[in-house]
Write an enzyme that holds these catalytic residues in place. Structure first.
Site, PDB file in Angstrom:
ATOM      1  N   GLU A  82       0.761  -1.158  -0.053  1.00  0.00           N
ATOM      2  CA  GLU A  82      -0.239  -0.117   0.007  1.00  0.00           C
ATOM      3  C   GLU A  82       0.790   1.158   0.104  1.00  0.00           C
ATOM      4  O   GLU A  82       0.344   2.361  -0.128  1.00  0.00           O
ATOM      5  CB  GLU A  82      -0.993  -0.139   1.163  1.00  0.00           C
ATOM      6  CG  GLU A  82      -1.941  -1.123   1.139  1.00  0.00           C
ATOM      7  CD  GLU A  82      -1.428  -2.414   1.524  1.00  0.00           C
ATOM      8  OE1 GLU A  82      -2.274  -3.437   1.248  1.00  0.00           O
ATOM      9  OE2 GLU A  82      -0.368  -2.648   2.197  1.00  0.00           O
ATOM     10  N   HIS A 112       7.519 -14.638  -2.800  1.00  0.00           N
ATOM     11  CA  HIS A 112       6.379 -13.541  -2.810  1.00  0.00           C
ATOM     12  C   HIS A 112       7.293 -12.264  -2.329  1.00  0.00           C
ATOM     13  O   HIS A 112       6.838 -11.120  -2.775  1.00  0.00           O
ATOM     14  CB  HIS A 112       5.265 -13.891  -1.742  1.00  0.00           C
ATOM     15  CG  HIS A 112       4.528 -12.716  -1.107  1.00  0.00           C
ATOM     16  ND1 HIS A 112       3.347 -12.314  -1.942  1.00  0.00           N
ATOM     17  CD2 HIS A 112       4.510 -11.757  -0.358  1.00  0.00           C
ATOM     18  CE1 HIS A 112       2.901 -11.265  -1.714  1.00  0.00           C
ATOM     19  NE2 HIS A 112       3.389 -11.123  -0.530  1.00  0.00           N
ATOM     20  N   ARG A 151      18.919  -4.348  11.438  1.00  0.00           N
ATOM     21  CA  ARG A 151      18.866  -3.196  10.604  1.00  0.00           C
ATOM     22  C   ARG A 151      18.186  -2.035  11.153  1.00  0.00           C
ATOM     23  O   ARG A 151      18.554  -0.775  11.121  1.00  0.00           O
ATOM     24  CB  ARG A 151      18.344  -3.509   9.392  1.00  0.00           C
ATOM     25  CG  ARG A 151      19.505  -4.244   8.313  1.00  0.00           C
ATOM     26  CD  ARG A 151      19.424  -5.047   7.439  1.00  0.00           C
ATOM     27  NE  ARG A 151      20.313  -5.546   6.592  1.00  0.00           N
ATOM     28  CZ  ARG A 151      21.030  -6.816   7.185  1.00  0.00           C
ATOM     29  NH1 ARG A 151      20.756  -7.115   8.161  1.00  0.00           N
ATOM     30  NH2 ARG A 151      21.938  -7.307   6.423  1.00  0.00           N
TER      31      ARG A 151
END
Length: 182
Positions: A82, A112, A151
């Site tokens: 989105e 994916h 990270r």
């Protein structure tokens, strides 16, 4: 896919100038110079990046603690897919100097993650070029959850890196606006 439970010990959990662990993001976007669009999915990870980002923006020589927050708008997106659409809506409705998109895509058992990362990152790049507005790619793409924590958290401090990128891009675009490269 269910989101797993992550320990927050290695992550940033607050903004230094507020000391409020339950800090709520500000969604008023009018007249904001910088807008962060972050995902709710992997929320501890994306929030850690945003907290680190804000803390490091406020360490700048021109910005006092808490002052930067007045220039900042933050809005949540459900997930990474989105991000481009919400970013486009922001660019259509407001005129920020810069947008930082923050998300986290962790590899699963299928490809994916590769398709999602490619689609989202290309979409964000295209918007940056179309609107001539810097959009910092703050999307982590990792092989596992621990890499994402490292990270987003205190080990690699990606939020700090994004803050440095934002400062540099604003400086460069200010020079263009002032015609200093002529």
């Amino acid at each position: 896919m269910k989101e797993s439970i992550i320990s927050a010990e290695e992550l940033y959990t607050q903004i230094d100038s507020t000391k409020d662990k339950d800090f709520l993001f500000f969604e008023k976007l009018d007249n904001k110079k910088i807008i962060v669009v972050k995902t709710k999915y992997h929320s501890l990870i994306t929030s850690s990046i945003v907290f680190d980002f804000i803390n490091n923006m406020e360490k700048g020589d021109k910005i006092k603690a808490g002052e930067f927050q007045k220039q900042l708008g933050i809005i949540d997106a459900p997930g990474c897919f989105e991000l481009p659409l919400i970013t486009k809506k922001i660019l259509d409705a407001y005129s920020p100097k810069l947008i930082l998109t923050v998300g986290c895509i962790i590899k699963g058992d299928t490809k994916h993650d590769e398709y999602l990362a490619s689609t989202v990152i290309n979409g964000i790049r295209n918007l940056s070029l179309q609107y001539n507005t810097p959009i910092i790619n703050g999307i982590l793409t990792t092989d596992n959850e621990q890499q994402a924590i490292d990270r987003a958290g205190k080990k690699y401090q990606k939020g700090m890196e994004f803050a440095e990128s934002v400062k540099e891009m604003i400086n460069i675009f200010d020079k263009f606006d002032k015609n200093e490269f002529s």
